[in-house]
Design a protein around this motif. Structure first.
Motif, short mmCIF file in Angstrom:
data_model
loop_
_atom_site.label_atom_id
_atom_site.label_comp_id
_atom_site.label_asym_id
_atom_site.label_seq_id
_atom_site.Cartn_x
_atom_site.Cartn_y
_atom_site.Cartn_z
N GLU A 185 7.51 8.75 0.45
CA GLU A 185 8.12 9.65 1.41
C GLU A 185 8.74 10.83 0.65
OE1 GLU A 185 8.13 9.49 4.71
OE2 GLU A 185 6.88 7.71 4.64
N ASN A 233 5.29 11.55 5.64
CA ASN A 233 4.75 10.94 6.85
C ASN A 233 5.51 11.37 8.09
OD1 ASN A 233 2.65 9.45 5.65
ND2 ASN A 233 4.09 7.87 5.01
N HIS A 234 6.83 11.58 7.94
CA HIS A 234 7.67 11.84 9.11
C HIS A 234 8.44 13.15 9.04
CE1 HIS A 234 6.89 7.65 9.99
NE2 HIS A 234 7.46 7.27 8.87
N TRP A 331 -5.56 4.73 3.99
CA TRP A 331 -4.21 4.82 4.53
C TRP A 331 -3.27 3.70 4.07
CZ3 TRP A 331 -2.57 0.55 7.16
CH2 TRP A 331 -3.55 -0.28 7.72
N TYR A 334 -0.48 4.32 1.55
CA TYR A 334 0.33 5.50 1.87
C TYR A 334 1.35 5.23 2.98
CZ TYR A 334 -3.17 8.06 -0.82
OH TYR A 334 -4.00 8.50 -1.82
N TYR A 335 1.08 4.27 3.81
CA TYR A 335 1.93 4.01 4.96
C TYR A 335 2.73 2.72 4.76
CZ TYR A 335 -0.93 7.56 7.32
OH TYR A 335 -1.56 8.72 7.67
N ARG A 342 3.56 1.09 10.76
CA ARG A 342 2.32 1.52 10.12
C ARG A 342 1.28 1.91 11.16
NH1 ARG A 342 0.13 -2.45 5.92
NH2 ARG A 342 -0.36 -0.67 4.60
N GLN A 345 2.05 5.40 12.15
CA GLN A 345 1.67 6.34 11.11
C GLN A 345 0.16 6.55 11.06
OE1 GLN A 345 3.89 5.60 7.25
NE2 GLN A 345 4.90 4.08 8.54
N SER A 349 1.10 10.29 11.69
CA SER A 349 1.74 10.77 10.47
C SER A 349 1.38 12.22 10.19
CB SER A 349 1.30 9.91 9.28
OG SER A 349 1.65 10.52 8.07
N SER A 351 0.93 13.28 7.38
CA SER A 351 -0.08 13.20 6.32
C SER A 351 -1.49 13.18 6.90
CB SER A 351 0.14 11.96 5.46
OG SER A 351 1.38 12.02 4.80
#
Length: 425
Positions: A185, A233-234, A331, A334-335, A342, A345, A349, A351
């Protein structure tokens, strides 16, 4: 020999016309079409870039070689009416990254083949990125080794480029997350220091000179630095001009260069304009465009369920969930969080790692089924307002046809217009 239109980009701010250029980093055909339609009425050329992971001699995650990608883009241009003379193709993060699990000699041999193929296919903007360590090496290499390897790749590109074609321009520097996105993150960023930028420039200049590539170095037009922009992601880290002031002040010491800003996705129009005015004349955007397209797809998916409930075997969102769960490598690492977090995301996300899955046959089939179901009919304004609210004002005013394909392209166009406005004062 024709001059590369980007060769003089450092001087654009001092004359009428564009001050910078968006770099459209995608292989999605609808995003490319939307970017062409948005750019056509402007004074800008259109820069479309492929990354080393996306397009290479082994096919990358798109299954395309550089020559394939060129044909792919030119076919879209032919359908869209975009003139090829205004089209610039670029290669991003060209180096050993796709093969860094191999020993350096093997990874660099693969990277040489890749950049040879990019240059031979007529890509005329090449980002040299050899900063990552290979098997048994440190995660990040020092400036001397990075620049020596970059010069090695530049030599291959110079030898492979069409002699009657446009000479390529080069981008150096690597102060960004690796291609594909960061694993963590994003909480805070350290802006590149001016000394680091000047050192990167100097060591590459010396490495090119040592390799007999002074002419190639005269076509280095940009330095990749970290201006303090990124997304996780956020969250989005917004550009702070004050925080980048010292870095910007160093640019005049590198004549003929501009800064290239990666990960500018989701920045506001004002922030993008400030970046260009401060010397970040090349604005990379990719996930932000496919994120907007995914928003439109999912909005249309919801509209289809309102109008034709049960007519499909499954919704587009359900299909994409199945595609991603069946092949989690793009993914999974990454999540983070609970299963529910998840799952959120995977679809929403910043991303936008769902972008890796749109070429999958099951995804293509699901998108095709959605558009076949909606067809060319006018969709109800009320449903557009409910599920595609950002597009509603243009539909309501009669500026945008309320049809599925037009709405999807318009969603990408809205983002592209922010970049065009930032670059064309």
């Amino acid at each position: 020999m024709t001059t590369n239109s980007l060769h003089s980009i450092a001087a654009w701010r001092g004359r009428p016309g564009p001050s910078g250029i968006p770099s459209i980093c995608t292989a999605h055909p609808m995003v490319i079409e939307a970017a062409m339609r948005a750019t056509l009425p402007t004074a800008l050329p259109l820069l479309i870039e492929a990354t080393c992971n996306q397009v290479n001699q082994d096919g990358g995650y798109t299954g395309m070689t550089p020559a394939d990608f060129r044909r792919f883009v030119e076919d879209i241009a032919a359908r869209t009416g975009f003139p090829l003379a205004r089209l610039i193709l670029g290669g991003d993060h060209l180096g050993p990254n796709p093969w860094k699990h191999l020993p350096a000699d093997q990874a660099m041999a693969k990277a040489e083949v890749m950049i040879r193929d990019y240059a031979a296919a007529g890509f005329t903007k090449l980002h040299l990125d050899c900063s990552m360590g290979c098997l048994g090496e440190p995660v990040a290499l020092d400036d001397a080794e990075t620049s020596a390897r970059a010069a090695r790749l530049a030599a291959m590109a110079e030898a492979a480029r069409p002699k009657d074609g446009i000479p390529p321009v080069y981008i150096i520097g690597t102060e960004v997350p690796v291609p594909g996105g960061a694993l963590e993150e994003i909480e805070g960023l350290e802006v590149t220091g001016p000394e680091a930028a000047l050192t990167t420039f100097a060591v590459h200049r010396d490495a090119f000179a040592a390799a007999g590539l002074a002419d190639a170095f005269s076509r280095v037009i940009g330095l990749v630095v970290q201006p303090g922009v990124e997304f996780g992601n956020h969250n989005v880290v917004d550009f702070d001009p004050e925080g980048a002031a010292a870095l910007c002040a160093a640019l005049p010491a590198m004549p003929g260069l501009v800064y290239e800003a990666h990960s500018t996705d989701y920045q506001t129009r004002d922030a993008l304009h400030a970046l260009v005015q401060d010397g970040f004349a090349i604005l990379k955007v990719g996930p932000g465009l496919t994120f907007a397209l995914r928003e439109a797809f999912y909005g249309l998916d919801a509209i289809a369920e309102e109008l034709f409930p049960g007519r499909r075997v499954q919704t587009l969102r359900a299909a994409m969930e199945g595609v991603m769960l069946a092949a989690p490598k793009n993914w999974d690492k990454y999540y983070h969080g609970t299963d529910a977090e998840r799952a959120l995301q995977r679809h929403f996300s910043y991303s936008d790692r769902i972008r890796y899955y749109w070429p999958e046959p099951a995804a293509v089939q699901a998108v095709t089924a959605l558009f076949d179901l909606l067809g060319d009919r006018d969709l109800p304004e009320t449903l557009i307002g409910q599920y595609l609210g950002g597009l509603y004002p243009d539909v309501r005013a009669g500026r945008l046809p309320p049809r599925a394909r037009d709405l999807a392209l318009a969603a990408v166009d809205r983002v592209t217009q922010d970049y065009i406005a930032a670059c064309v004062d």
